[in-house]
Write a protein that holds these residues in place. Sequence first.
Motif, PDB file in Angstrom:
ATOM      1  N   ARG A  61       0.832  -1.206   0.000  1.00  0.00           N
ATOM      2  CA  ARG A  61       0.000   0.000   0.000  1.00  0.00           C
ATOM      3  C   ARG A  61       0.864   1.253   0.000  1.00  0.00           C
ATOM      4  O   ARG A  61       0.641   2.199  -0.761  1.00  0.00           O
ATOM      5  N   THR A  62       1.880   1.222   0.878  1.00  0.00           N
ATOM      6  CA  THR A  62       2.748   2.400   0.998  1.00  0.00           C
ATOM      7  C   THR A  62       3.494   2.667  -0.305  1.00  0.00           C
ATOM      8  O   THR A  62       3.567   3.804  -0.785  1.00  0.00           O
ATOM      9  N   GLU A  65       1.081   3.871  -2.924  1.00  0.00           N
ATOM     10  CA  GLU A  65       0.624   5.225  -2.630  1.00  0.00           C
ATOM     11  C   GLU A  65       1.717   6.236  -2.950  1.00  0.00           C
ATOM     12  O   GLU A  65       1.459   7.282  -3.559  1.00  0.00           O
ATOM     13  N   GLN A 273      -5.617   3.692  -7.447  1.00  0.00           N
ATOM     14  CA  GLN A 273      -4.778   3.548  -6.248  1.00  0.00           C
ATOM     15  C   GLN A 273      -5.602   3.707  -4.971  1.00  0.00           C
ATOM     16  O   GLN A 273      -5.458   2.948  -4.023  1.00  0.00           O
ATOM     17  N   ASP A 274      -6.495   4.678  -4.970  1.00  0.00           N
ATOM     18  CA  ASP A 274      -7.323   4.930  -3.786  1.00  0.00           C
ATOM     19  C   ASP A 274      -8.222   3.724  -3.505  1.00  0.00           C
ATOM     20  O   ASP A 274      -8.384   3.306  -2.350  1.00  0.00           O
ATOM     21  N   ASN A 277      -6.075   0.677  -2.465  1.00  0.00           N
ATOM     22  CA  ASN A 277      -5.569   0.943  -1.113  1.00  0.00           C
ATOM     23  C   ASN A 277      -6.617   0.587  -0.061  1.00  0.00           C
ATOM     24  O   ASN A 277      -6.317  -0.041   0.965  1.00  0.00           O
TER      25      ASN A 277
ATOM     26  N   SER B  11      -6.447  10.569   0.202  1.00  0.00           N
ATOM     27  CA  SER B  11      -5.599  10.074  -0.887  1.00  0.00           C
ATOM     28  C   SER B  11      -4.985  11.246  -1.643  1.00  0.00           C
ATOM     29  O   SER B  11      -5.702  12.066  -2.234  1.00  0.00           O
ATOM     30  N   SER B  13      -3.308  11.155  -4.365  1.00  0.00           N
ATOM     31  CA  SER B  13      -3.518  11.069  -5.811  1.00  0.00           C
ATOM     32  C   SER B  13      -4.908  11.591  -6.187  1.00  0.00           C
ATOM     33  O   SER B  13      -5.060  12.266  -7.207  1.00  0.00           O
TER      34      SER B  13
END
Lengths: 342, 122
Positions: A61-62, A65, A273-274, A277, B11, B13
């Motif tokens: 995740r890191t 991100e 990604q969000d 995650n 987030s 992004s």
Amino acid sequence: MAETFVAVIALAAGFGAGYLTRGRRRGPSASLLPPDRYAESVTEFADAVAPVWSAQIDSSRTQMETAVGQLTETFGGIVEHLDSVLTSSSGVLDEGQGGTFDRSRQRLGDVVGTLDQALTAKRESLGELHSLLSLNEELRQMSSEVTRIAAQTNLLALNAAIEAQRAGEVGASFGVVALEVRQLADRSQNTSARMVENVDRVAAAITSVLATAESSAEREGNAVAHANGEVQAVLDDLMDMLSRIRDSSQQLEQAAVGIRGEIGDSLVNLQFQDRVNQMLEHLRDNIVRFPELAADAATGAAVLDARILLDDLASKYTMAEEHQAHSSGSATKVSESEITFF
Amino acid sequence: MAKTILIVDDSASVRQVVSIALKGAGYEVITGNDGKDALTKLNGQRIHLIISDVNMPNMDGITFVAEAKKLPAYKFTPIIMLTTESQEDKKRQAQAAGAKAWVTKPFQPEQMLSAVAKLVQP
């Protein structure tokens, strides 16, 4: 990560059945662990693997991100630069086409106009010189006329002197007058001759100046015409160059707009990604609970029930596709964005 | 004068993607990392619209909306929830807290700009 999730579920499901079936797997000749030792080993196993799996998920995740964050920041910078370049490029072109070029054309036109005016003034001066030459010729003719009049006067005075001589003493005084008239006629003739000489010299000088000035005016006329042509040629070249730069700039502008749009689309796609995650976060939280459930089962406080973990996992879901994947057991397509106004 | 929009999302992004879309349309943007951080940005400055995530650490989006609506300067500021959340009860909670729209991720910039244009105050 999906493989990790499957492994956890398989482990949870298999743990309960494991003890019951272990004899069958090992065969009749294998020696069996005591039940409490078996339960203890499963608890140790869960305690050992759950933190590692959890740490690996957190690490993923890191890393994701960080990488996606840097990527979006870089793309964002590129978009800003493109916007800045597009704005300044457009301004320069507008100024170049409508401003600087027109001002340059005006200034060069003024220079050529000034040269034209100087040439016109010079041609007017040449006209004056021609007039002067004509006047000079009239003066020469007038001088010649004076010479003829003086010669006739001289002849008349001579006849008068002869007649005075014939008249004797009576005509003596008239003879004196006739002599004076002859002398005046001679002086007039001499003066007239000098005038003709001077008029001729003036005429020669004017003719010489006129020839030089006409030659100079012709050269200057040619030079002005040439300069006019050169200025027009330079302006045409500049216009052509500006036109090509404009075309090239428009192509670059279109390319930049296209790149900006593609980067924008790519950035939209980076929203995964969000979502990923959050999915990994839910999975990690679920894995962390596994040792606790294994320990309860080992102590006999509760049976190891996969539904406890799965229900806990489902309670954390936020996305529709998480619920769908949970119930179907296979990956599902991401739903389209929806807008609801309240 | 450009309208100012506050983007609240944990987030980075998503904050970046929304910022680029809004800046490209001429809006000014300020950001908050979560509800608690975003409340510190509501310090009296003129904000024409707020876009907030729902699930965030420290303070979730629905609590943030409720807290923001308590502030007189932002009582009538329109708020769009931008979220992956699919639960209807969360949507109802957001509406009850004072949100004006609910947009699910992943969003398309055109959709977001259309919603923003519809809600932003002159």
